[in-house]
Design a protein around this motif. Structure first.
Motif, PDB file in Angstrom:
ATOM      1  N   LEU A 246       0.857  -1.185   0.000  1.00 23.69           N
ATOM      2  CA  LEU A 246       0.000   0.000   0.000  1.00 23.69           C
ATOM      3  C   LEU A 246       0.896   1.239   0.000  1.00 23.69           C
ATOM      4  O   LEU A 246       1.654   1.475   0.928  1.00 23.69           O
ATOM      5  CB  LEU A 246      -0.908  -0.003   1.227  1.00 23.69           C
ATOM      6  CG  LEU A 246      -1.844  -1.210   1.365  1.00 23.69           C
ATOM      7  CD1 LEU A 246      -2.709  -1.066   2.611  1.00 23.69           C
ATOM      8  CD2 LEU A 246      -2.710  -1.363   0.131  1.00 23.69           C
ATOM      9  N   VAL A 247       0.789   2.026  -1.074  1.00 26.34           N
ATOM     10  CA  VAL A 247       1.639   3.200  -1.228  1.00 26.34           C
ATOM     11  C   VAL A 247       1.057   4.407  -0.506  1.00 26.34           C
ATOM     12  O   VAL A 247       1.769   5.164   0.144  1.00 26.34           O
ATOM     13  CB  VAL A 247       1.839   3.514  -2.721  1.00 26.34           C
ATOM     14  CG1 VAL A 247       2.709   4.760  -2.894  1.00 26.34           C
ATOM     15  CG2 VAL A 247       2.476   2.329  -3.431  1.00 26.34           C
ATOM     16  N   GLY A 248      -0.251   4.602  -0.614  1.00 29.00           N
ATOM     17  CA  GLY A 248      -0.875   5.751   0.033  1.00 29.00           C
ATOM     18  C   GLY A 248      -2.338   5.848  -0.343  1.00 29.00           C
ATOM     19  O   GLY A 248      -2.884   5.000  -1.058  1.00 29.00           O
ATOM     20  N   THR A 249      -2.990   6.891   0.142  1.00 26.78           N
ATOM     21  CA  THR A 249      -4.401   7.123  -0.151  1.00 26.78           C
ATOM     22  C   THR A 249      -4.541   8.274  -1.136  1.00 26.78           C
ATOM     23  O   THR A 249      -3.858   9.294  -1.019  1.00 26.78           O
ATOM     24  CB  THR A 249      -5.178   7.469   1.136  1.00 26.78           C
ATOM     25  OG1 THR A 249      -4.504   8.534   1.824  1.00 26.78           O
ATOM     26  CG2 THR A 249      -5.283   6.273   2.046  1.00 26.78           C
ATOM     27  N   ALA A 250      -5.441   8.113  -2.095  1.00 25.53           N
ATOM     28  CA  ALA A 250      -5.714   9.173  -3.063  1.00 25.53           C
ATOM     29  C   ALA A 250      -6.561  10.249  -2.392  1.00 25.53           C
ATOM     30  O   ALA A 250      -7.601   9.950  -1.809  1.00 25.53           O
ATOM     31  CB  ALA A 250      -6.446   8.596  -4.270  1.00 25.53           C
ATOM     32  N   ASP A 251      -6.112  11.499  -2.465  1.00 25.54           N
ATOM     33  CA  ASP A 251      -6.857  12.565  -1.793  1.00 25.54           C
ATOM     34  C   ASP A 251      -7.249  13.710  -2.712  1.00 25.54           C
ATOM     35  O   ASP A 251      -7.957  14.621  -2.298  1.00 25.54           O
ATOM     36  CB  ASP A 251      -6.072  13.102  -0.593  1.00 25.54           C
ATOM     37  CG  ASP A 251      -4.793  13.826  -0.994  1.00 25.54           C
ATOM     38  OD1 ASP A 251      -4.475  13.874  -2.195  1.00 25.54           O
ATOM     39  OD2 ASP A 251      -4.106  14.349  -0.094  1.00 25.54           O
ATOM     40  N   MET A 252      -6.821  13.676  -3.984  1.00 19.46           N
ATOM     41  CA  MET A 252      -7.189  14.747  -4.903  1.00 19.46           C
ATOM     42  C   MET A 252      -7.114  14.237  -6.336  1.00 19.46           C
ATOM     43  O   MET A 252      -6.230  13.443  -6.670  1.00 19.46           O
ATOM     44  CB  MET A 252      -6.278  15.961  -4.708  1.00 19.46           C
ATOM     45  CG  MET A 252      -6.677  17.182  -5.540  1.00 19.46           C
ATOM     46  SD  MET A 252      -5.694  18.640  -5.128  1.00 19.46           S
ATOM     47  CE  MET A 252      -6.308  18.985  -3.484  1.00 19.46           C
ATOM     48  N   GLU A 253      -8.042  14.697  -7.170  1.00 16.29           N
ATOM     49  CA  GLU A 253      -8.067  14.282  -8.574  1.00 16.29           C
ATOM     50  C   GLU A 253      -8.130  15.507  -9.477  1.00 16.29           C
ATOM     51  O   GLU A 253      -8.901  16.432  -9.237  1.00 16.29           O
ATOM     52  CB  GLU A 253      -9.276  13.385  -8.861  1.00 16.29           C
ATOM     53  CG  GLU A 253      -9.358  12.939 -10.326  1.00 16.29           C
ATOM     54  CD  GLU A 253     -10.675  12.277 -10.677  1.00 16.29           C
ATOM     55  OE1 GLU A 253     -10.740  11.594 -11.710  1.00 16.29           O
ATOM     56  OE2 GLU A 253     -11.658  12.475  -9.931  1.00 16.29           O
ATOM     57  N   PHE A 254      -7.293  15.503 -10.530  1.00 18.40           N
ATOM     58  CA  PHE A 254      -7.351  16.485 -11.603  1.00 18.40           C
ATOM     59  C   PHE A 254      -7.988  15.763 -12.786  1.00 18.40           C
ATOM     60  O   PHE A 254      -7.353  14.921 -13.414  1.00 18.40           O
ATOM     61  CB  PHE A 254      -5.954  16.987 -11.966  1.00 18.40           C
ATOM     62  CG  PHE A 254      -5.251  17.703 -10.845  1.00 18.40           C
ATOM     63  CD1 PHE A 254      -5.163  19.085 -10.838  1.00 18.40           C
ATOM     64  CD2 PHE A 254      -4.676  17.000  -9.801  1.00 18.40           C
ATOM     65  CE1 PHE A 254      -4.507  19.750  -9.811  1.00 18.40           C
ATOM     66  CE2 PHE A 254      -4.024  17.651  -8.767  1.00 18.40           C
ATOM     67  CZ  PHE A 254      -3.946  19.033  -8.767  1.00 18.40           C
ATOM     68  N   ARG A 255      -9.233  16.099 -13.080  1.00 23.79           N
ATOM     69  CA  ARG A 255     -10.031  15.329 -14.036  1.00 23.79           C
ATOM     70  C   ARG A 255     -10.327  16.145 -15.286  1.00 23.79           C
ATOM     71  O   ARG A 255     -10.743  17.292 -15.211  1.00 23.79           O
ATOM     72  CB  ARG A 255     -11.341  14.902 -13.380  1.00 23.79           C
ATOM     73  CG  ARG A 255     -12.376  14.341 -14.307  1.00 23.79           C
ATOM     74  CD  ARG A 255     -13.604  13.858 -13.570  1.00 23.79           C
ATOM     75  NE  ARG A 255     -13.324  12.659 -12.788  1.00 23.79           N
ATOM     76  CZ  ARG A 255     -14.276  11.871 -12.290  1.00 23.79           C
ATOM     77  NH1 ARG A 255     -15.550  12.146 -12.504  1.00 23.79           N
ATOM     78  NH2 ARG A 255     -13.952  10.809 -11.588  1.00 23.79           N
ATOM     79  N   ARG A 256     -10.114  15.529 -16.446  1.00 22.29           N
ATOM     80  CA  ARG A 256     -10.533  16.117 -17.711  1.00 22.29           C
ATOM     81  C   ARG A 256     -11.942  15.633 -18.030  1.00 22.29           C
ATOM     82  O   ARG A 256     -12.209  14.430 -17.952  1.00 22.29           O
ATOM     83  CB  ARG A 256      -9.591  15.721 -18.851  1.00 22.29           C
ATOM     84  CG  ARG A 256      -8.221  16.328 -18.766  1.00 22.29           C
ATOM     85  CD  ARG A 256      -7.370  15.932 -19.929  1.00 22.29           C
ATOM     86  NE  ARG A 256      -7.086  14.497 -19.943  1.00 22.29           N
ATOM     87  CZ  ARG A 256      -6.149  13.924 -20.670  1.00 22.29           C
ATOM     88  NH1 ARG A 256      -5.418  14.669 -21.473  1.00 22.29           N
ATOM     89  NH2 ARG A 256      -5.944  12.630 -20.631  1.00 22.29           N
ATOM     90  N   THR A 257     -12.817  16.539 -18.407  1.00 22.69           N
ATOM     91  CA  THR A 257     -14.184  16.151 -18.740  1.00 22.69           C
ATOM     92  C   THR A 257     -14.481  16.265 -20.230  1.00 22.69           C
ATOM     93  O   THR A 257     -15.406  15.623 -20.723  1.00 22.69           O
ATOM     94  CB  THR A 257     -15.188  17.016 -17.967  1.00 22.69           C
ATOM     95  OG1 THR A 257     -14.962  18.399 -18.263  1.00 22.69           O
ATOM     96  CG2 THR A 257     -15.044  16.795 -16.469  1.00 22.69           C
ATOM     97  N   ALA A 258     -13.719  17.079 -20.963  1.00 21.03           N
ATOM     98  CA  ALA A 258     -13.983  17.256 -22.388  1.00 21.03           C
ATOM     99  C   ALA A 258     -13.279  16.204 -23.233  1.00 21.03           C
ATOM    100  O   ALA A 258     -13.728  15.882 -24.332  1.00 21.03           O
ATOM    101  CB  ALA A 258     -13.555  18.652 -22.838  1.00 21.03           C
ATOM    102  N   LYS A 259     -12.154  15.660 -22.742  1.00 18.54           N
ATOM    103  CA  LYS A 259     -11.393  14.670 -23.505  1.00 18.54           C
ATOM    104  C   LYS A 259     -11.141  13.437 -22.636  1.00 18.54           C
ATOM    105  O   LYS A 259     -10.005  13.034 -22.418  1.00 18.54           O
ATOM    106  CB  LYS A 259     -10.069  15.263 -23.973  1.00 18.54           C
ATOM    107  CG  LYS A 259     -10.215  16.433 -24.942  1.00 18.54           C
ATOM    108  CD  LYS A 259      -8.860  16.943 -25.385  1.00 18.54           C
ATOM    109  CE  LYS A 259      -9.015  18.089 -26.374  1.00 18.54           C
ATOM    110  NZ  LYS A 259      -7.684  18.608 -26.817  1.00 18.54           N
ATOM    111  N   SER A 260     -12.195  12.868 -22.132  1.00 18.54           N
ATOM    112  CA  SER A 260     -12.046  11.707 -21.262  1.00 18.54           C
ATOM    113  C   SER A 260     -11.746  10.452 -22.087  1.00 18.54           C
ATOM    114  O   SER A 260     -12.122  10.340 -23.257  1.00 18.54           O
ATOM    115  CB  SER A 260     -13.315  11.501 -20.436  1.00 18.54           C
ATOM    116  OG  SER A 260     -14.432  11.334 -21.287  1.00 18.54           O
ATOM    117  N   GLU A 261     -11.059   9.501 -21.473  1.00 17.05           N
ATOM    118  CA  GLU A 261     -10.715   8.239 -22.114  1.00 17.05           C
ATOM    119  C   GLU A 261     -11.660   7.146 -21.618  1.00 17.05           C
ATOM    120  O   GLU A 261     -12.134   7.188 -20.483  1.00 17.05           O
ATOM    121  CB  GLU A 261      -9.263   7.873 -21.795  1.00 17.05           C
ATOM    122  CG  GLU A 261      -8.253   8.933 -22.212  1.00 17.05           C
ATOM    123  CD  GLU A 261      -6.861   8.633 -21.683  1.00 17.05           C
ATOM    124  OE1 GLU A 261      -6.590   7.458 -21.372  1.00 17.05           O
ATOM    125  OE2 GLU A 261      -6.054   9.574 -21.575  1.00 17.05           O
TER     126      GLU A 261
END
Length: 529
Positions: A246-261
């Motif tokens: 276990l490396v760590g916990t995710a606490d923030m996301e930078f999300r693209r909404t116009a060019k999502s995969e």
């Protein structure tokens, strides 16, 4: 002054001569000292006719020769790279640009502390509990500032990963292509789930094949299960310490909404898959093994990686960045890095490897290289405006923002415009949304900032997408308030479905009379549970 990559060979020779002279050295001294033995080897030797081969465009310094110049002169390794026209910052630039097949860690090192970072100053007091508000009402851009002042303070226990399309275990909580911040000090606050249900925390997990971001639970003892709620990934028990860490916990996301995969469930993960053991520590002085492990973590074949290096060569306009498939295979059998620094930059970019770790594997430590900053005018830079730097550093909003979010990812500032697909991204295009009490849209849950493309003012809907995947827009109402939602425009009427709790399910407003479209939401920065 011309940039290092465009200046003439004669100008480069004169600059090197002046730099060495300022340190009381001549080229003859450097050539003699570089072949005098430990800690220098044959690869570190700087030729005595260096100036002549530079003038004839017949010389491209190797990694070890640049390290020797840095060590002997005392000037920073990154500055010497920049002087010869290289930039390790291109590694992160192309890591952001290329789609990731597997979840990979981004290179978050600031290699050139002389880089400029945009700073801001207050126009009005920022209100953190305010509803949707454009940051341009609170902040204005100040003079750019050197990264020297912030790089030392920007190294907390955070790591940044890019979610891969083939192991999107956390979809749709995390989308493929999103950048996720991981808190590696998770042991202080994370709740480890037990029993048959997964907890709310998203963990970054390292396994024998690389990384994955997922919810987990511990059925019993020292074993965990990766939990995918929406996609048919097969479950597999992994043993902590030998098969998974276990490396760590995710606490923030930078999300693209116009060019999502779009996520993909590969056949190897859709059925039973046998866990691999965690790889042992990397042997010292073996660059080939470092490259081989990076390629396996990326999930790329030699042919796919070679195609990507061709793109890098075309963008940077230098054929030496291209690596043929056979060459990529050969590099994994070598203990030393490729002769040309161009190849090293391309390999780290396409395999999502850390350039600093690659240098360490090659025996070149950034910590033991020179520490003196090279005079900015030699590198084509201008001196930073100290008064502007002081004014920008006093922004109360930015200071409070850094306190709330535990340091800001300065290394991402230069790549965010390309990440969100907005080359001219400015403070006017960013909206504060952290004061909205509750968004009912799953994409907006925990949203702190919305990135809005003001050029896209014509609402469009897709009949092939569910409601939660429809394009999002920001609207300005007649009373001066802003709201976010999806929209259909018919006969001059905006049928808006707002996604803030407490508002009506549907608003019908006259276009450009009762409300107007500010732009489409192309990016979201949000906090995770």
């Amino acid at each position: 002054m011309p940039t290092p990559s465009s200046r003439s060979a004669s100008a480069l020779v004169e600059i090197i001569r002046l730099l060495l002279a300022q340190r009381g050295l001549s080229l003859a001294d450097v050539a003699r000292m570089s072949r005098s033995g430990a800690p220098y080897g044959p690869l570190h030797h700087v030729p005595h006719n260096l100036y002549d081969v530079i003038r004839r465009r017949q010389f491209s310094p190797s990694l070890y020769q640049i390290a020797t110049l840095s060590l002997l002169s005392g000037y920073r390794f990154g500055d010497w790279l920049r002087l010869f026209g290289f930039s390790l910052g291109d590694v992160l630039r192309f890591q952001i640009f290329f789609p990731a097949l597997r979840t990979v860690e981004l290179d978050g090192e600031i290699y050139y502390p002389g880089d400029r970072i945009p700073m801001f100053q207050d126009l009005a007091p920022g209100v953190f509990d305010a509803p949707l508000t454009p940051l341009g009402q609170w902040l204005s851009s100040a003079r750019i500032r050197s990264a020297d002042a912030v790089s030392r303070a920007a190294k907390p226990s955070f790591r940044f990963v890019k979610i891969g399309s083939r192991d999107a275990f956390a979809f749709p909580d995390l989308l493929p292509g999103s950048i996720v911040r991981v808190n590696a000090s998770f042991k202080r606050h994370a709740k480890f789930p037990n029993g048959k249900t997964a907890g709310e925390n998203l963990f970054l997990v390292e396994h024998g094949g690389g990384y994955v971001c997922s919810r987990i639970f511990r059925p019993a003892g020292n074993r965990i299960l990766l939990c995918s709620k929406h996609l048919p990934y097969s479950s597999a028990e992994l043993e902590l310490g030998t098969q998974v860490a276990l490396v760590g916990t995710a606490d923030m996301e930078f999300r693209r909404t116009a060019k999502s995969e779009n996520p993909v469930v590969p056949r190897s993960l859709g059925g039973y898959w046998k866990p691999l053991f965690l790889p042992p520590g990397l042997p010292a002085g073996n660059v080939g093994e470092f490259i081989r492990r990076a390629r396996r973590r990326s999930g790329l074949s030699f042919r796919e990686a070679s195609k990507r290096t061709r793109v890098i060569a075309r963008v940077l306009r230098d054929a030496r960045y291209f690596c043929a498939p056979g060459s990529l295979s050969d590099y994994e059998t070598w203990k030393t890095p490729p002769r040309h620094v161009h190849k090293l930059i391309s390999i780290c970019a396409v395999y999502y490897a850390s350039a600093a770790e690659c240098l360490e594997a090659a025996g070149v430590s950034l910590a033991s290289a020179g520490e003196l900053p090279m005079p900015p005018h030699f590198l084509g830079d201008t001196e930073p405006d100290s008064k502007a730097g002081i004014a920008a550093s006093r922004s109360l909003f930015v200071t409070e923002l850094a306190r709330r979010f535990h340091k800001l990812p300065y290394f991402l500032f230069g790549v965010m415009p390309s990440f969100f697909g907005m080359p001219d991204l400015s403070i006017r295009d960013i909206f504060w949304s952290g004061g909205v009490e509750r968004f009912i849209h799953p994409y907006l849950k925990g949203a702190v900032f919305l990135v809005v493309d003001r050029k896209k003012k014509i609402p469009r809907s897709s009949l092939a997408c569910p409601k939660w995947a429809q394009p999002l827009y920001v609207f300005l109402r007649r009373d001066g308030s802003y709201l976010c939602g999806s929209c259909v425009r018919t006969n001059g009427i905006l049928a808006i479905q707002p996604f803030t709790a407490g508002l009506p399910k549907l608003l019908r407003l006259r276009n450009r009379t009762d409300a107007e479209v500010v732009g489409q939401v192309v990016g979201i920065v949000r906090r995770l549970p």
